[in-house]
Design a protein around this motif. Structure first.
Motif, PDB file in Angstrom:
ATOM      1  N   UNK A  47       0.865  -1.188   0.000  1.00  0.00           N
ATOM      2  CA  UNK A  47       0.000   0.000   0.000  1.00  0.00           C
ATOM      3  C   UNK A  47       0.896   1.230   0.000  1.00  0.00           C
ATOM      4  N   UNK A  48       0.425   2.292  -0.602  1.00  0.00           N
ATOM      5  CA  UNK A  48       1.165   3.550  -0.655  1.00  0.00           C
ATOM      6  C   UNK A  48       0.638   4.446   0.456  1.00  0.00           C
ATOM      7  N   UNK A  49       1.539   4.804   1.349  1.00  0.00           N
ATOM      8  CA  UNK A  49       1.140   5.638   2.478  1.00  0.00           C
ATOM      9  C   UNK A  49       0.753   7.026   1.958  1.00  0.00           C
ATOM     10  N   UNK A  61      13.493   1.221  -0.113  1.00  0.00           N
ATOM     11  CA  UNK A  61      13.165   0.353  -1.248  1.00  0.00           C
ATOM     12  C   UNK A  61      13.467   1.089  -2.539  1.00  0.00           C
ATOM     13  N   UNK A  62      13.634   0.295  -3.598  1.00  0.00           N
ATOM     14  CA  UNK A  62      13.735   0.813  -4.964  1.00  0.00           C
ATOM     15  C   UNK A  62      12.604   0.185  -5.763  1.00  0.00           C
ATOM     16  N   UNK A  63      11.994   0.946  -6.623  1.00  0.00           N
ATOM     17  CA  UNK A  63      10.888   0.429  -7.433  1.00  0.00           C
ATOM     18  C   UNK A  63      11.260   0.551  -8.901  1.00  0.00           C
ATOM     19  N   UNK A  64      10.540  -0.223  -9.736  1.00  0.00           N
ATOM     20  CA  UNK A  64      10.786  -0.107 -11.182  1.00  0.00           C
ATOM     21  C   UNK A  64       9.774   0.836 -11.813  1.00  0.00           C
ATOM     22  N   UNK A  65       9.976   1.110 -13.096  1.00  0.00           N
ATOM     23  CA  UNK A  65       9.113   2.060 -13.812  1.00  0.00           C
ATOM     24  C   UNK A  65       7.651   1.612 -13.777  1.00  0.00           C
ATOM     25  N   UNK A 108       4.303   0.602   2.294  1.00  0.00           N
ATOM     26  CA  UNK A 108       4.315  -0.408   3.362  1.00  0.00           C
ATOM     27  C   UNK A 108       3.676  -1.673   2.817  1.00  0.00           C
ATOM     28  N   UNK A 109       3.941  -2.787   3.482  1.00  0.00           N
ATOM     29  CA  UNK A 109       3.241  -4.017   3.153  1.00  0.00           C
ATOM     30  C   UNK A 109       1.803  -3.890   3.653  1.00  0.00           C
ATOM     31  N   UNK A 121       2.991  -3.319   9.510  1.00  0.00           N
ATOM     32  CA  UNK A 121       4.148  -3.182   8.639  1.00  0.00           C
ATOM     33  C   UNK A 121       4.745  -1.784   8.759  1.00  0.00           C
ATOM     34  N   UNK A 122       6.072  -1.673   8.992  1.00  0.00           N
ATOM     35  CA  UNK A 122       6.694  -0.347   9.095  1.00  0.00           C
ATOM     36  C   UNK A 122       6.780   0.313   7.728  1.00  0.00           C
TER      37      UNK A 122
END
Length: 880
Positions: free
Chosen positions: A589-591, A637-641, A659-660, A665-666
């Motif tokens: 989930x995106x905080x 974390x690193x995310x892809x495009x 977060x998860x 989840x932190x």
């Protein structure tokens, strides 16, 4: 008994002997002499007396035939005579015979070999009790129609269903096997206690798992595959009761599975252990999916009814548990699971082999018809001497059977060799996933197929020339002895055969072109990395440190430093899973964004600070991980495009938090965005992927990627030695270059095999089609020698003769290519499952096929055209 004795006498008489023939001739001559003497005494002249005696006897040869018919079985004797005559005829025409046998053998070889694969995969039943009643169980979400089960969901499905007599779970895995010589990674599976009973498989030695033997408190037990029993214990029956250490746990060996037992879903497995939920922290969690299910249907229950029942249960669980939101169920036939992925390529290959066989049969039919044309006077003479139509047709049939028998013998021998060659080309990984190919070879079904094809070919090669020989226009031509009539007839009929050959060759060439272009596109898809000069291997750290993250990270750092010090090494990276093989997923989930418990599924990798630089992945924004990103720092974390575009549309993700899905989840801060890396299958859409820092969330089971300045293949043998110098207890396995991994993925392997095999069929079809066209034009020229001579005597130039012959060939080529292009566009629908980045009616491929076949066909026609233009008019006018 008397009738039996008479039949035996007749059978013995089928093999005539010179002595018996001489006795018969002497007896007939004596009888004639008696009649001659009586006629001379009555006053006849000697010539008249002998003629009258022979007439009273009914003729010498008819009398011999009547005598033989009484002593033998006429049908069998005629068959033997026709066979001997057919063999003599074929020996007198070695060029025709060898060409026909080789071409027919080639077509039979390809079709029989490919049918053997089709039989082993699609026709032969799976080696389980009543395999039609076995199904696979899967959970189903939007992006994954066949996803693994969680253990709690499996227990609920087993308890609530009304359609199965038994349901069990399994998981393919690897075990660290501890032996006196050290540790090694072995293939294994964990199964619930009733797994083998559900399949209907019993051990050949020892016993099966007992009910409850998969409970957490039960003693740990394991069964051996037959191959492992032979390899590791020399087939000793005393193995029962011995213990083996797998993943640090002592397991008691209780049984040995049958030699022919293989389960494609887990590959070539050596150790089959009872599944204990305490052995994996994932099992108790309803949101952790790692198991696959197998069940046996109740009598009278269809797969569709079972699927509906499981979907209903999944719907109820979705209401009860938030972790099951958006999650359904799916039931699929086990046969479909094991062979469904290879069915399209086999159907394509069987069609390709069938088309090659068709061209071969058309070529041989053309040869047989040409030969029949050259024997028309012989047939006319035999008919004038009293030979019946049935007797002449039987000769055609016998010659065709002898020809086909020779071609079938050559084809079967070649097919056996081709099967071994194709099996040898299948890699170990692919073979482990296709155990039904073990023991591939001739069986009743394959031999029956070969017999059916041979009988059909024999019927074609006998009926066609017989029908042409006894048609009215041919009979008139025979009566007139006209070359022109026969030549005209052949040009009409032979032209149709040539068009059929060329059209079939176009279909095969177009299919090969589409598959070849698909394979090229697949290997040149943008992977987001540079796979060249990359060596890879997989690593399992010792059991003693698995619960200590700090020790896991420390040992991983020592391993990377040891490898980095090797000559030629540029950089080293760690990842929990390598690219192009798929892997784990996670819900996120995106905080700061609205969240209502949705399952935002993304790919998941634990990678080191050197991973992206080693792959040479492109950093779009932010930074890579560093060694400073350790457990003492906030998670990053690193995310892809793909993830950025899907979950941060219109925003800059760098600096944002994720977060998860779990409530406790932190938060994790996004520190970088990289270009999409092909973490999954080459032919699938890139799935959004999340990369976490290995130092902050390590895994004791990981893979190394090593970039080298020199050839990566030469570096592979030194990697394991460098790691074992750090700690001999570390297990290393699966050492391969990244290029090899890419080339041997299922997507690449299937397309490569199909492209090469269909390409081979197409190349042979091109040669046979050109040869057929050459033969037809050459024969037409030979039949029109007088006509060409007259034209040239009347002033026709060589250019005119060239145009005359090439125009005839041009029409055949144009019609054949046109029909072939239309048919190839229709046939391309069979290839849709194998095409990648190319349309079924690709204009470039079709244009290239038309150009190649057109050029080859024109060249094949030019040779007889040149011969025709070089004819001496005087010699041509003298020709018959």
């Amino acid at each position: 008994m008397r009738r039996l004795r008479a039949w035996l006498v007749r059978l013995a008489a089928l093999w005539p002997r010179a002595g018996r023939d001489r006795e018969l001739a002497d007896e007939i001559e004596a009888n004639i002499q008696m009649h001659i003497e009586d006629n001379l005494r009555s006053g006849m002249r000697p010539e008249q007396a002998r003629r009258d005696a022979i007439l009273k006897l009914g003729g010498v040869e008819p009398t011999k035939e009547a005598y033989r018919d009484r002593r033998t079985i006429p049908l069998l004797e005629n068959l033997l005579r026709d066979t001997r005559f057919a063999i003599r005829q074929l020996r007198k025409n070695p060029g025709f015979s060898l060409t026909a046998v080789l071409v027919l053998g080639l077509g039979l070889c390809a079709s029989v070999a490919i049918f053997a694969f089709v039989d082993a995969t699609l026709i032969k039943p799976l080696p389980y009790r009543d395999p039609a009643g076995l199904v696979g169980l899967f959970e189903k979400v939007q992006f994954c129609p066949r996803c693994p089960l969680s253990y709690p969901d499996y227990l609920d499905w087993k308890r609530l269903n009304t359609v199965f007599t038994a349901a069990d779970a399994f998981e393919g895995t690897g075990f660290t096997l501890r032996t006196n010589s050290g540790a090694e990674m072995v293939s294994g599976a964990q199964v619930t206690a009733g797994f083998l009973k559900t399949l209907g498989v019993a051990p050949v030695l020892g016993r099966d798992f007992r009910a409850g033997e998969d409970s957490p408190a039960a003693p740990r037990t394991v069964m051996l595959s037959y191959a492992a029993w032979q390899k590791r214990y020399a087939g000793n029956a005393a193995v029962l009761g011995q213990t083996v250490t797998l993943n640090g746990d002592a397991e008691t060996i209780i049984g040995v599975l049958p030699r022919d037992f293989h389960f494609a879903a887990v590959g070539d497995t050596e150790f089959w252990a009872a599944l204990h939920t305490s052995s994996n922290s994932c099992y108790p969690q309803r949101g952790c999916h790692s198991l696959h299910g197998v069940a046996r249907l109740r009598d009278g229950v269809s797969v569709q009814a079972a699927d509906a029942n499981i979907r209903l249960i999944a719907g109820e669980l979705e209401k009860q548990y938030s972790s099951n939101r958006g999650q359904g169920g799916s039931v699929i036939s086990l046969t479909e699971l094991e062979v469904g992925h290879i069915r399209p390529i086999l159907i394509v290959l069987l069609c390709g082999a069938g088309l090659l066989l068709l061209i071969a049969c058309v070529n041989v039919t053309s040869l047989v018809l040409v030969r029949a044309e050259s024997r028309r006077r012989e047939m006319a003479v035999r008919s004038a001497l009293g030979g019946s139509r049935a007797r002449l047709v039987s000769q055609f049939v016998t010659e065709a059977v002898v020809l086909v028998a020779a071609g079938a013998g050559l084809g079967l021998v070649s097919a056996k060799w081709l099967m071994r060659l194709l099996i040898g080309l299948i890699g170990a990984d692919q073979m482990a996933a296709m155990p039904f190919l073990y023991g591939l070879g001739f069986n009743f079904r394959v031999l029956a197929f070969a017999a059916a094809v041979s009988i059909g070919a024999a019927a074609l090669f006998s009926i066609t020339p017989a029908w042409r020989s006894f048609s009215p226009d041919i009979r008139e031509g025979l009566a007139e002895g006209s070359r022109g009539s026969a030549g005209t007839t052949w040009r009409r009929f032979g032209a149709n055969l040539v068009v059929l050959e060329l059209a079939t060759a176009v279909v095969l060439l177009a299919g090969a072109g589409l598959l070849g272009k698909s394979f090229y596109n697949l290997l040149h898809v943008d992977m987001g990395m540079q796979p060249d000069h990359l060596a890879t291997l997989r690593v399992v750290e010792p059991d003693s440190i698995r619960d200590n993250n700090a020790k896991v990270v420390a040992l991983a750092h020592e391993v990377t430093r040891s490898i980095a010090s090797l000559p030629g090494v540029e950089s080293v990276g760690i990842s929990s899973l390598l690219p192009v093989i798929g892997g784990n997923t996670m819900w996120i989930r995106v905080i700061g964004h609205p969240f209502h418990g949705e399952h935002n599924e993304v790919g998941y990798r634990q990678v080191s600070s050197g991973y992206f630089t080693t792959l040479r992945a492109k950093l779009l924004r932010g930074r890579y991980f560093t060694e400073a990103d350790d457990p003492s720092k906030p998670p990053v974390v690193i995310i892809d495009r793909a993830l950025a575009e899907k979950y941060f549309h219109g925003e800059d993700p760098v600096g944002k938090q994720m977060a998860y899905s779990g409530a406790d989840s932190p938060p994790m801060q996004v520190v970088g965005i990289v270009e999409d890396i092909k973490e999954g299958a080459l032919d699938e859409t890139t799935w959004p992927t999340l990369y976490v820092a290995f130092n902050q969330n390590p895994d004791d089971y990981f893979s190394l990627v090593v970039r080298t300045f020199k050839g990566e293949r030469a570096l592979l043998p030194t990697l394991a030695a460098a790691i074992h110098r750090v700690d001999p207890g570390i297990v290393t396995f699966d050492q391969r270059t990244m290029t090899d991994r890419i080339n041997n993925t299922t997507a690449a392997y299937l397309r490569r095999c199909s492209a090469w095999l269909v390409g081979g069929f197409a190349f042979l079809a091109l040669l046979l089609g050109a040869a057929g066209l050459y033969g037809a034009i050459a024969y037409s020229v030979s039949r029109r020698t007088r006509e060409i001579g007259v034209r040239m005597a009347l002033g026709a130039q060589r250019g005119t003769v060239y145009r005359l012959i090439l125009q005839e060939a041009g029409w055949l080529i144009a019609i054949g290519i046109a029909i072939g292009l239309v048919c190839s566009m229709a046939a391309a629908t069979l290839l849709r499952g194998l095409l990648f980045g190319v349309r079924a009616a690709d204009p470039e491929i079709l244009a290239a096929v038309a150009a190649v076949l057109g050029v080859v066909a024109i060249l094949a026609s030019y040779i007889p055209a040149r011969r025709a233009a070089s004819v001496n008019p005087v010699d041509a006018l003298r020709a018959e």
